[in-house]
Write a protein that holds these residues in place. Structure first.
Motif, short mmCIF file in Angstrom:
data_model
loop_
_atom_site.label_atom_id
_atom_site.label_comp_id
_atom_site.label_asym_id
_atom_site.label_seq_id
_atom_site.Cartn_x
_atom_site.Cartn_y
_atom_site.Cartn_z
N LEU A 161 38.72 -29.68 52.79
CA LEU A 161 38.78 -28.24 53.08
C LEU A 161 37.51 -27.52 52.65
O LEU A 161 37.11 -26.53 53.25
CB LEU A 161 39.98 -27.61 52.37
CG LEU A 161 41.37 -28.08 52.83
CD1 LEU A 161 42.44 -27.42 51.98
CD2 LEU A 161 41.58 -27.74 54.30
N ALA A 162 36.90 -28.00 51.57
CA ALA A 162 35.70 -27.33 51.06
C ALA A 162 34.50 -27.69 51.92
O ALA A 162 34.15 -28.85 52.06
CB ALA A 162 35.44 -27.76 49.62
N LYS A 163 33.87 -26.68 52.50
CA LYS A 163 32.70 -26.93 53.34
C LYS A 163 31.54 -26.03 52.96
O LYS A 163 30.65 -25.78 53.74
CB LYS A 163 33.07 -26.75 54.82
CG LYS A 163 34.14 -27.77 55.25
CD LYS A 163 34.38 -27.79 56.73
CE LYS A 163 35.39 -28.87 57.09
NZ LYS A 163 35.67 -28.94 58.52
N ARG A 164 31.58 -25.57 51.73
CA ARG A 164 30.45 -24.80 51.23
C ARG A 164 30.36 -24.97 49.73
O ARG A 164 31.25 -24.60 48.99
CB ARG A 164 30.58 -23.32 51.57
CG ARG A 164 29.38 -22.54 51.02
CD ARG A 164 28.98 -21.38 51.89
NE ARG A 164 27.74 -20.81 51.39
CZ ARG A 164 27.68 -19.66 50.71
NH1 ARG A 164 28.77 -18.98 50.48
NH2 ARG A 164 26.53 -19.19 50.29
N ILE A 165 29.27 -25.60 49.29
CA ILE A 165 28.99 -25.77 47.87
C ILE A 165 27.92 -24.74 47.49
O ILE A 165 26.92 -24.60 48.18
CB ILE A 165 28.50 -27.19 47.56
CG1 ILE A 165 29.61 -28.21 47.83
CG2 ILE A 165 28.03 -27.29 46.11
CD1 ILE A 165 29.18 -29.65 47.60
N VAL A 166 28.15 -24.05 46.39
CA VAL A 166 27.19 -23.07 45.90
C VAL A 166 26.67 -23.55 44.55
O VAL A 166 27.45 -24.05 43.73
CB VAL A 166 27.85 -21.69 45.74
CG1 VAL A 166 26.84 -20.66 45.25
CG2 VAL A 166 28.47 -21.24 47.05
N TRP A 167 25.37 -23.42 44.32
CA TRP A 167 24.82 -23.82 43.03
C TRP A 167 23.83 -22.74 42.55
O TRP A 167 23.25 -22.01 43.34
CB TRP A 167 24.12 -25.17 43.12
CG TRP A 167 22.98 -25.21 44.10
CD1 TRP A 167 21.66 -24.95 43.85
CD2 TRP A 167 23.06 -25.53 45.50
NE1 TRP A 167 20.92 -25.09 45.00
CE2 TRP A 167 21.74 -25.44 46.02
CE3 TRP A 167 24.12 -25.88 46.36
CZ2 TRP A 167 21.46 -25.67 47.36
CZ3 TRP A 167 23.82 -26.11 47.68
CH2 TRP A 167 22.52 -26.02 48.19
N TYR A 168 23.68 -22.67 41.23
CA TYR A 168 22.83 -21.65 40.62
C TYR A 168 21.75 -22.27 39.72
O TYR A 168 21.20 -21.60 38.85
CB TYR A 168 23.67 -20.68 39.77
CG TYR A 168 24.90 -20.15 40.48
CD1 TYR A 168 24.81 -19.56 41.74
CD2 TYR A 168 26.15 -20.23 39.88
CE1 TYR A 168 25.94 -19.08 42.39
CE2 TYR A 168 27.28 -19.74 40.53
CZ TYR A 168 27.17 -19.17 41.78
OH TYR A 168 28.29 -18.70 42.41
N VAL A 169 21.46 -23.55 39.92
CA VAL A 169 20.48 -24.24 39.08
C VAL A 169 19.35 -24.79 39.93
O VAL A 169 19.49 -24.95 41.14
CB VAL A 169 21.13 -25.38 38.27
CG1 VAL A 169 22.17 -24.84 37.31
CG2 VAL A 169 21.77 -26.42 39.21
N GLU A 170 18.26 -25.09 39.28
CA GLU A 170 17.13 -25.75 39.93
C GLU A 170 16.38 -26.55 38.88
O GLU A 170 16.55 -26.34 37.67
CB GLU A 170 16.20 -24.72 40.58
CG GLU A 170 15.63 -23.71 39.62
CD GLU A 170 14.80 -22.64 40.30
OE1 GLU A 170 13.97 -22.01 39.62
OE2 GLU A 170 14.98 -22.44 41.52
#
Length: 220
Positions: A161-170
């Motif tokens: 169901l999940a089709k969008r991963i969000v991340w806040y790191v680099e």
């Protein structure tokens, strides 16, 4: 309790659509009271389900450099020794936490340190508990090097169901244990790869709370 920023846009769009739907039913079917009530009930239920998915509870995080904290709310579905082949290229203990649609879906840094490696992979959408999902699904891989030079790898994995991963790191970013590093929408999984000398503190089937549950303890 607050609403996660990733939900603002979807909640607003959903609310507008549901309001228009209910207005349309009342305008074009003014005599069908039963239908109006059913549509209203379904609309409220649907909106509350989305609302609870994007909830973001306030938690008091106690940091400890020897602890590896759970990166997410959910259920422990994998504890095994495996070969990590993307970056570390060595034997590791893998602990996987599965998040159902009813769990909080914020992802939490399990340790503090500097992001040594980060990569996003496009991929499939197998169910999150599928053995190949860790290698074939849409996912991100993050490696944090701690101050004692221990490296912890963790991986966000999208589910069916999940089709969008969000991340806040680099890469190169300094991260703090217990702080949020990402979010996955609608059902997913997070894998953590630990050194072989880590003492695992959970077992299969245990429920975890992100930033609260201790997955493992590192040696002194």
């Amino acid at each position: 309790m607050k609403i996660h920023k990733e939900g603002y846009r979807l909640l607003l769009i959903s609310l507008l659509i549901l309001v228009l739907l209910n207005v349309g039913v009342f305008v074009f079917a003014p005599t069908l009271v039963t239908l109006q009530r059913i549509v209203l009930f379904v609309s409220i239920t649907f909106f509350l389900l989305i609302l609870q998915f994007f909830r973001s509870p306030r938690r008091t995080i106690t940091t400890n450099e020897r602890f590896v904290l759970a990166p997410a709310d959910g259920k422990v579905v994998v504890i095994e020794q495996t070969q990590e082949t993307e970056y570390l290229n060595e034997e590791r203990i893998q602990i996987s936490v599965f998040m159902s649609p009813v769990n909080v879906h914020s992802n939490i840094n399990p340790v503090s340190g500097v992001v040594e490696y980060f990569k996003y992979h496009a991929g499939k959408y197998l169910v999150a508990w599928h053995p190949k999902s860790s290698l074939e699904n849409e996912r991100t891989t993050t490696v944090v090097r701690m101050t004692n030079d221990v490296r912890i790898l963790f991986r966000q994995i999208a589910g069916a169901l999940a089709k969008r991963i969000v991340w806040y790191v680099e890469e190169g970013m300094e991260v703090e244990q217990g702080a949020e590093f990402g979010f996955i929408k609608f059902g997913s999984r997070v894998d953590v790869f630990l050194p072989l000398n880590a003492e695992v503190k959970v077992k299969i089937g245990d429920r975890t709370k992100g930033g609260i549950t201790v997955l493992a303890e590192l040696p002194a």
